[in-house]
Scaffold this motif. Structure first.
Motif, short mmCIF file in Angstrom:
data_model
loop_
_atom_site.label_atom_id
_atom_site.label_comp_id
_atom_site.label_asym_id
_atom_site.label_seq_id
_atom_site.Cartn_x
_atom_site.Cartn_y
_atom_site.Cartn_z
N ALA A 55 -43.98 2.19 -25.97
CA ALA A 55 -43.99 0.82 -26.43
C ALA A 55 -43.47 0.55 -27.77
CB ALA A 55 -45.40 0.09 -26.36
N GLY A 56 -43.82 1.71 -28.76
CA GLY A 56 -43.39 1.70 -29.91
C GLY A 56 -41.99 1.52 -30.21
N ARG A 57 -41.16 2.47 -29.40
CA ARG A 57 -39.97 2.52 -29.23
C ARG A 57 -39.08 1.26 -28.96
NH1 ARG A 57 -40.95 7.89 -26.90
NH2 ARG A 57 -40.81 9.19 -28.33
N LEU A 58 -39.66 0.82 -28.07
CA LEU A 58 -39.46 -0.59 -27.51
C LEU A 58 -39.39 -1.85 -28.30
CD1 LEU A 58 -40.59 -0.14 -23.51
CD2 LEU A 58 -38.18 -0.14 -24.38
N TYR A 59 -40.66 -1.75 -29.15
CA TYR A 59 -40.88 -2.81 -29.89
C TYR A 59 -40.04 -2.87 -31.10
CZ TYR A 59 -44.56 -5.21 -27.48
OH TYR A 59 -45.50 -6.12 -26.56
N PHE A 60 -39.77 -1.70 -31.68
CA PHE A 60 -38.75 -1.31 -32.73
C PHE A 60 -37.45 -1.63 -32.53
CE2 PHE A 60 -35.55 1.09 -35.00
CZ PHE A 60 -36.37 0.89 -36.24
N ALA A 61 -36.83 -1.36 -30.96
CA ALA A 61 -35.61 -2.05 -31.02
C ALA A 61 -35.46 -3.35 -30.56
CB ALA A 61 -35.16 -1.12 -29.36
N ALA A 62 -36.53 -4.13 -29.92
CA ALA A 62 -36.65 -5.49 -29.85
C ALA A 62 -36.83 -6.18 -31.01
CB ALA A 62 -37.88 -5.81 -28.99
N GLY A 63 -37.42 -5.34 -32.02
CA GLY A 63 -37.39 -6.20 -33.51
C GLY A 63 -36.03 -6.11 -34.21
N MET A 71 -41.90 -7.00 -35.73
CA MET A 71 -41.89 -6.29 -34.64
C MET A 71 -41.49 -4.62 -34.80
SD MET A 71 -43.07 -7.71 -32.22
CE MET A 71 -44.16 -8.48 -33.64
N VAL A 72 -40.60 -4.57 -35.98
CA VAL A 72 -39.94 -3.19 -36.37
C VAL A 72 -41.16 -2.47 -36.95
CG1 VAL A 72 -38.58 -1.99 -37.99
CG2 VAL A 72 -37.68 -3.98 -36.68
N TYR A 73 -41.85 -3.17 -37.63
CA TYR A 73 -43.10 -2.27 -38.38
C TYR A 73 -43.96 -2.05 -37.30
CZ TYR A 73 -47.44 -1.51 -40.72
OH TYR A 73 -48.60 -0.89 -41.27
N LEU A 74 -44.50 -3.12 -36.43
CA LEU A 74 -45.36 -2.75 -35.07
C LEU A 74 -44.91 -1.48 -34.50
CD1 LEU A 74 -47.96 -3.73 -33.69
CD2 LEU A 74 -46.49 -5.13 -32.45
N GLY A 75 -43.61 -1.45 -33.99
CA GLY A 75 -42.92 -0.39 -33.35
C GLY A 75 -43.09 0.85 -34.03
N ASN A 76 -43.05 0.84 -35.28
CA ASN A 76 -43.32 2.21 -36.16
C ASN A 76 -44.96 2.60 -35.97
OD1 ASN A 76 -41.03 3.41 -37.45
ND2 ASN A 76 -40.82 1.35 -38.33
N VAL A 77 -45.68 1.86 -36.14
CA VAL A 77 -47.07 2.20 -36.16
C VAL A 77 -47.93 2.10 -34.75
CG1 VAL A 77 -47.26 1.39 -38.50
CG2 VAL A 77 -47.91 -0.20 -36.55
N MET A 78 -47.44 1.50 -33.87
CA MET A 78 -47.98 1.35 -32.51
C MET A 78 -48.28 2.90 -31.92
SD MET A 78 -46.79 -0.74 -29.26
CE MET A 78 -46.95 -2.35 -30.08
N PRO A 79 -47.45 4.01 -31.90
CA PRO A 79 -47.83 5.19 -31.53
C PRO A 79 -48.90 5.79 -32.30
CG PRO A 79 -45.67 5.12 -31.75
CD PRO A 79 -45.99 3.94 -32.69
N LYS A 80 -49.55 5.27 -33.46
CA LYS A 80 -50.66 5.65 -34.01
C LYS A 80 -51.96 5.18 -33.51
CE LYS A 80 -47.92 6.54 -38.21
NZ LYS A 80 -47.81 6.22 -39.79
N PHE A 81 -51.89 3.80 -32.92
CA PHE A 81 -53.16 3.33 -32.50
C PHE A 81 -53.87 4.31 -31.58
CE2 PHE A 81 -51.34 -1.22 -32.93
CZ PHE A 81 -51.17 -1.01 -34.34
N ARG A 82 -55.10 4.29 -31.72
CA ARG A 82 -55.84 4.84 -30.82
C ARG A 82 -56.63 3.90 -29.86
NH1 ARG A 82 -52.88 7.92 -32.02
NH2 ARG A 82 -52.82 10.00 -32.80
N MET A 83 -57.20 4.37 -28.89
CA MET A 83 -57.96 3.47 -27.77
C MET A 83 -58.81 2.52 -28.53
SD MET A 83 -59.84 4.22 -24.11
CE MET A 83 -58.55 5.19 -23.51
N ASN A 84 -58.28 1.29 -28.29
CA ASN A 84 -59.37 -0.11 -28.69
C ASN A 84 -59.19 -1.06 -27.97
OD1 ASN A 84 -57.84 -2.14 -30.52
ND2 ASN A 84 -56.84 0.10 -30.72
N TRP A 85 -60.07 -2.08 -28.11
CA TRP A 85 -59.92 -3.41 -27.06
C TRP A 85 -59.29 -4.65 -27.94
CZ3 TRP A 85 -62.74 -4.24 -22.56
CH2 TRP A 85 -63.29 -3.24 -21.88
N PHE A 86 -58.61 -4.31 -29.22
CA PHE A 86 -58.26 -5.30 -29.73
C PHE A 86 -56.62 -5.18 -30.47
CE2 PHE A 86 -62.60 -6.02 -30.97
CZ PHE A 86 -62.91 -7.17 -30.25
N CYS A 87 -56.22 -4.04 -30.48
CA CYS A 87 -54.96 -3.78 -30.92
C CYS A 87 -54.07 -2.85 -30.16
CB CYS A 87 -54.83 -3.03 -32.32
SG CYS A 87 -55.57 -3.85 -33.66
#
Length: 217
Positions: A164-172, A127-143
């Motif tokens: 969401a990236g900040r929230l998931y990072f904090a949750a992680g 979740m820490v990793y996901l929080g870091n990369v989530m702001p880089k995601f562009r609009m798509n139907w799977f991620c």
């Protein structure tokens, strides 16, 4: 996306390691191995051939992740965050490998691994990793945070994933810290409650931002 990158090859290598591990130790495993652990520490045993289900999950996911963008209406957007998408795949392959490894080690030497701690720690780090990369995601139907509102507006998508990236990072981070608390209920509480809260808050914000955008329009 058509060219197979070195990163994609690395993901595929990670995907087959659990299969190789299972094949290497299968003959040495007892007829039944531990594959389930509850919050009270009780262990559930299953026939050892069930190990192949976990081991083959890696190659299955690797194939799925490789072809998913081709079926996405937003397929061109993947080139904008392809590095993050590869990282996400690699993290998932490592997770499968760790789960497979836990079952193997516990099958050969029961009681060696503090399973609850390892699972909470690994998911927290994911979740820490996901929080870091989530702001880089562009609009798509799977991620990412896929709601009717994020998929209807590029602006809402970007705003939602930044928060969401900040929230998931904090949750992680909370999940990682909680992994070292010697109480399984507290461990999973500090992991799951913040993750649920991060998801709910992100979803609610995407709705509110979309409504605000529509009122302006």
């Amino acid at each position: 996306m058509k060219k197979i990158s070195k990163g994609q090859v690395a993901v595929w290598i990670l995907a087959v390691i659990p299969v190789i591990l299972a094949a290497a130790v299968y003959a040495r495993l007892p007829a039944e191995i531990p594959m389930q652990w509850d919050l009270g520490g009780e262990v559930g045993y299953e026939p050892k051939w069930h190990l192949w289900i976990i081991a083959c999950l890696g190659p299955f996911l690797a194939v799925l992740f490789y072809f998913m963008p081709r079926f996405d209406p937003k397929t061109r957007n993947y080139t904008k965050f392809f590095g993050s998408y590869l990282g996400f795949q690699a993290v998932m392959m490592l997770f499968v490998l760790i789960i497979n490894g836990i079952c193997v080690v516990e099958g050969l030497r029961p009681g060696t691994v503090d399973v609850a701690m390892v699972i909470c720690l690994v998911i927290g780090l994911m979740m820490v990793y996901l929080g870091n990369v989530m702001p880089k995601f562009r609009m798509n139907w799977f991620c990412g945070i896929k709601t009717p509102w994020t998929l209807s507006s590029e602006t809402v998508w970007r705003r939602t994933h930044r928060v969401a990236g900040r929230l998931y990072f904090a949750a992680g981070v909370l999940g990682v810290l909680g992994a070292f608390i010697p109480n399984n209920i507290v461990r999973f509480g500090l992991l799951l409650v913040p993750l649920l809260a991060a998801s709910l808050v992100s979803t609610a914000l995407s709705y509110l931002w979309y409504r605000a955008e529509q009122r302006v329009c």
